[in-house]
Design a protein around this motif. Structure first.
Motif, PDB file in Angstrom:
ATOM      1  N   LYS A 115      19.153  17.127  11.051  1.00  0.00           N
ATOM      2  CA  LYS A 115      19.631  16.272   9.912  1.00  0.00           C
ATOM      3  C   LYS A 115      18.350  16.049   9.352  1.00  0.00           C
ATOM      4  O   LYS A 115      17.947  15.779   7.840  1.00  0.00           O
ATOM      5  CB  LYS A 115      20.351  15.203  10.265  1.00  0.00           C
ATOM      6  CG  LYS A 115      19.472  14.024  10.882  1.00  0.00           C
ATOM      7  CD  LYS A 115      20.380  12.646  10.535  1.00  0.00           C
ATOM      8  CE  LYS A 115      19.522  11.473  11.006  1.00  0.00           C
ATOM      9  NZ  LYS A 115      20.259  10.101  10.998  1.00  0.00           N
ATOM     10  N   GLU A 116      17.128  15.687  10.072  1.00  0.00           N
ATOM     11  CA  GLU A 116      15.849  15.578   9.367  1.00  0.00           C
ATOM     12  C   GLU A 116      14.714  15.770  10.427  1.00  0.00           C
ATOM     13  O   GLU A 116      15.022  15.946  11.652  1.00  0.00           O
ATOM     14  CB  GLU A 116      15.576  14.047   9.037  1.00  0.00           C
ATOM     15  CG  GLU A 116      15.819  12.996  10.131  1.00  0.00           C
ATOM     16  CD  GLU A 116      15.751  11.524   9.634  1.00  0.00           C
ATOM     17  OE1 GLU A 116      15.974  11.038   8.753  1.00  0.00           O
ATOM     18  OE2 GLU A 116      14.934  10.890  10.512  1.00  0.00           O
ATOM     19  N   ASN A 121      10.859  13.018   8.198  1.00  0.00           N
ATOM     20  CA  ASN A 121      11.842  12.126   7.951  1.00  0.00           C
ATOM     21  C   ASN A 121      12.644  12.531   6.373  1.00  0.00           C
ATOM     22  O   ASN A 121      13.397  11.466   6.269  1.00  0.00           O
ATOM     23  CB  ASN A 121      12.015  10.898   8.228  1.00  0.00           C
ATOM     24  CG  ASN A 121      11.003  10.384   9.383  1.00  0.00           C
ATOM     25  OD1 ASN A 121       9.981  10.072   9.413  1.00  0.00           O
ATOM     26  ND2 ASN A 121      11.570  10.389  10.458  1.00  0.00           N
ATOM     27  N   SER A 122      12.574  13.434   5.905  1.00  0.00           N
ATOM     28  CA  SER A 122      12.991  13.729   4.589  1.00  0.00           C
ATOM     29  C   SER A 122      14.323  13.676   4.502  1.00  0.00           C
ATOM     30  O   SER A 122      15.364  13.360   3.602  1.00  0.00           O
ATOM     31  CB  SER A 122      12.384  14.678   3.714  1.00  0.00           C
ATOM     32  OG  SER A 122      11.017  14.616   3.819  1.00  0.00           O
ATOM     33  N   GLY A 123      14.878  14.832   5.524  1.00  0.00           N
ATOM     34  CA  GLY A 123      16.429  14.724   5.318  1.00  0.00           C
ATOM     35  C   GLY A 123      16.811  15.677   4.100  1.00  0.00           C
ATOM     36  O   GLY A 123      18.047  15.394   3.706  1.00  0.00           O
ATOM     37  N   ILE A 124      15.918  16.295   3.493  1.00  0.00           N
ATOM     38  CA  ILE A 124      16.202  17.086   2.286  1.00  0.00           C
ATOM     39  C   ILE A 124      16.174  18.672   2.462  1.00  0.00           C
ATOM     40  O   ILE A 124      16.871  19.369   1.811  1.00  0.00           O
ATOM     41  CB  ILE A 124      14.877  16.647   1.510  1.00  0.00           C
ATOM     42  CG1 ILE A 124      15.030  15.253   0.968  1.00  0.00           C
ATOM     43  CG2 ILE A 124      14.747  17.470   0.281  1.00  0.00           C
ATOM     44  CD1 ILE A 124      16.058  15.123  -0.083  1.00  0.00           C
ATOM     45  N   ALA A 127      19.523  20.497   2.397  1.00  0.00           N
ATOM     46  CA  ALA A 127      20.338  20.563   0.914  1.00  0.00           C
ATOM     47  C   ALA A 127      19.543  21.646   0.096  1.00  0.00           C
ATOM     48  O   ALA A 127      20.207  22.156  -0.639  1.00  0.00           O
ATOM     49  CB  ALA A 127      20.293  19.269   0.567  1.00  0.00           C
TER      50      ALA A 127
END
Ligand SMILES: Cc1cc2nc3c(=O)[nH]c(=O)nc-3n(C[C@H](O)[C@H](O)[C@H](O)COP(=O)(O)OP(=O)(O)OC[C@H]3O[C@@H](n4cnc5c(N)ncnc54)[C@H](O)[C@@H]3O)c2cc1C
Ligand SMILES: Nc1ncnc2c1ncn2[C@@H]1O[C@H](COP(=O)(O)O)[C@@H](O)[C@H]1O
Lengths: 243, 318
Positions: A115-116, A121-124, A127
């Protein structure tokens, strides 16, 4: 069925972060590196799905040759082969572009990530990759069932939890309790030695330039309150408008 | 620079606190960087007077979401709207939904999206972002050249600009996202009753020191009395004593409340990485050597089963 798992390589969670002599970069010397904990969940679940479906499982990492031992560990856990894009990772956009570039003509059914990452820690990234490939996107996925041509997922949302059914192909950001972390077997370690780690040249530049870094030290008061006066904590917190 | 967009969070018809700060920042930013207009996007109704905080705000756009937001196609009406309005910079405070939407916009518009931003500034040849990395253990400043970017602010960001004051009229508009038939919602399990952890101003965290899930009553009672959310350490959620979404730390939720009360938690570095954004930390642990005391503002060496009920009594007697 073809599955891609993207792994980041990050300092061990117990690491104390320090700066290098120029005082502008994180010092990686003396740190132990691990596969990102969330990526490890993604990989663990992917291995289970591989066992269920006889899927082909590929591991992808964007990073330098320093990561090869950890990529080898993923192979020992059960991935069939690995690909490393030979460039340091600078930002989410760059990492996503490289993943898209690699995956776009490989028709993966499922792309699983953490998830990141625990460094940025962007979690991007997941997506960005999903939109780049026009795949379905779900994150963070806490439960995943593969049912023939569709996935049944439990995902966290800003409001709670949702159960959905998703068509393939899809990109998923994974988190616990999707699977338990796995430990490589002796046999896995042996067979991993002969598995392929393809090294591919990068095709995209980063958009973010790193300018400077700084370690955060939060000064705490470290005031002790004797247990017999525990109640005085309440007055103290009130006087500081904390409660 | 052309126009600026701000995505806001609305909870029960109210603007979230972090969104208020972001609007204040945006108003100041637009003024000093020559934006013509600010467009504000949100996922719910909000009255214009709640937004009347800056004269640069031109329009509020309510994004209507008929189903799941999991595919680019679904978001294309929003992309059209953003393009049509000539928006080159987008600001928001990180959340799962807005991250998804922002990633889609970033990819479609080919602009960088920078996460966990604490500070944003214009420099001669571009923009500099100071962002939180390693779960708050360090800060990194990066630079983007060119005029377009998406900045995803950390909830912990603070602003030092004057609060906006009421002004011009704000028009209201709507954009409806699409649907697709491939993916279906089966069931929703909304969080009920409790205060959502990531946004809570006060958090009561409990660890393995509580020994058994049946002992959590006192944690919940204390949290209720304080108007706090409950949190736990990783082993506690691994043991299924508490729900997974309560686990804070490097591999769990990152919190930045004004007060964090850590009870029966040893203070492992992975736990600290998720809570070190808290303004004040209180630690209650019966082991004077517990590492958490070194990272506490106030510490009490004592048994949680003795100290917590006394704190609760004291609170109730006020
Ligand atoms: C990759 C990785 C990621 C991790 N991520 C996280 C994370 O995100 N978050 C997290 O929390 N942990 C994480 N951990 C686990 C972490 O290392 C610690 O094991 C964990 O935080 C310990 O939880 P605890 O303090 O509840 O339990 P313990 O370490 O068992 O501590 C319990 C404490 O309670 C005290 N105590 C016992 N009885 C009482 C009593 N009656 N009254 C008062 N005090 C009492 C004890 O003195 C002790 O200090 C991670 C570990 C790894 C390897
Ligand atoms: N350097 C990398 N190589 C491969 N995958 C990565 C890399 N960095 C991040 N990822 C993947 O993207 C996910 C989200 O990362 P992030 O957006 O940086 O939080 C991670 O959990 C990984 O699965």
């Amino acid at each position: 069925m073809k599955i891609l798992v993207c792994i980041s390589v990050v300092p061990d969670t117990t690491s104390k972060i320090t700066l290098d002599s120029s005082n502008t970069r994180i010092n990686s010397e003396g740190l132990t590196f691990i596969v990102g904990p969330y990526d490890d969940y993604a990989l663990s679940r992917a291995i289970e799905i591989k066992e269920q479906t006889q899927a082909e499982l590929v591991v992808l990492h964007i990073g330098t040759a320093d990561s090869e031992a950890l990529i080898r560990k993923c192979l020992a856990l059960g991935a069939d082969r690995a690909v490393r894009i030979d460039t340091p990772a600078f930002d989410s956009f760059q990492v996503a572009q490289e993943i898209i570039q690699y995956a776009q003509d490989q028709s993966f059914d499922l792309i699983m990530m953490g998830k990141e990452s625990i460094d940025y820690n962007s979690g991007i990234v997941h997506a960005l990759v999903a939109h780049g490939l026009s795949y379905n996107h779900f994150s963070p996925v806490m439960h995943l069932d593969y049912e023939g041509d569709k996935l049944v997922l439990e995902i966290e949302t800003d409001q709670g939890k949702t159960k959905v059914s998703s068509a393939l192909p899809a990109v998923l950001g994974c988190q616990e309790p999707i699977a338990e972390w796995k430990i490589p077997s002796m046999r896995g370690i042996m067979t991993a030695r002969t598995k392929e780690i393809a090294v591919v040249a990068p095709s995209h530049a980063s958009l973010e330039q790193h300018i400077s870094a700084q370690v955060v030290e939060t000064e705490r008061l470290q005031k002790m309150i004797p247990a017999e006066n525990a109640e005085s904590l309440i007055d103290l917190l009130k006087s500081e408008n904390l409660i | 620079m052309k126009n600026l967009a701000v995505f806001i969070d609305i909870k029960n018809g109210q603007l979230a606190d972090s969104s208020k700060r972001l609007l204040d920042f945006a108003g100041d930013w637009a003024g000093t960087n020559g934006a013509e207009a600010i467009y504000v996007y949100g996922f719910d109704h909000i009255s214009s007077d709640q937004l009347n905080s800056h004269s640069f705000i031109k329009q509020y756009i309510h994004i209507k979401i008929p189903g799941l937001v999991n595919h680019g196609q679904i978001m294309s009406p929003l992309l059209d709207d953003v393009k049509q309005k000539g928006i080159s910079q987008i600001l928001y405070v990180k959340s799962l939904l807005t991250d998804t939407i922002a990633s889609f916009l970033a990819k479609s518009l080919s602009v960088p999206v920078v996460s966990n931003v604490l500070k944003l500034q214009k420099v001669s040849d571009g923009y500099q972002f100071t962002k939180s990395i390693f779960s708050g253990k360090a800060l990194l400043t990066t630079q983007v050249n060119g005029d377009s970017f998406i900045a995803a602010f950390s909830k912990a960001f603070s602003v030092d600009v004057p609060q906006g004051t009421g002004s011009s009229s704000i028009s209201q508009a709507e954009v409806s996202l699409g649907t697709d038939s491939q993916n279906k919602l089966i069931e929703n399990y909304p969080l009920t009753g409790s205060i959502p952890l990531p946004d809570a101003a006060i958090v009561v965290g409990a660890g393995r020191g509580f020994k058994d899930p049946s002992n959590w009553g006192i944690v919940e009672d204390l949290a209720k009395e304080l108007g706090a959310a409950t949190a736990c350490s990783k082993p506690v959620s691994d043991l299924n004593w508490r729900p997974h979404h309560e686990h804070v730390g490097q591999t769990g939720v990152k919190i930045a409340p004004k007060l964090y009360l850590a009870c029966g938690i040893s203070g492992a570095i992975q736990h600290l990485a998720g809570v070190n954004g808290s303004r004040k930390i209180v630690v209650i642990n019966n082991d004077p050597e517990a590492p958490f005391f070194k990272h506490a503002d106030y510490g009490i060496v004592g048994d949680v089963f003795d100290v917590l009920p006394r704190l609760l009594n004291k609170l109730k007697s006020h």
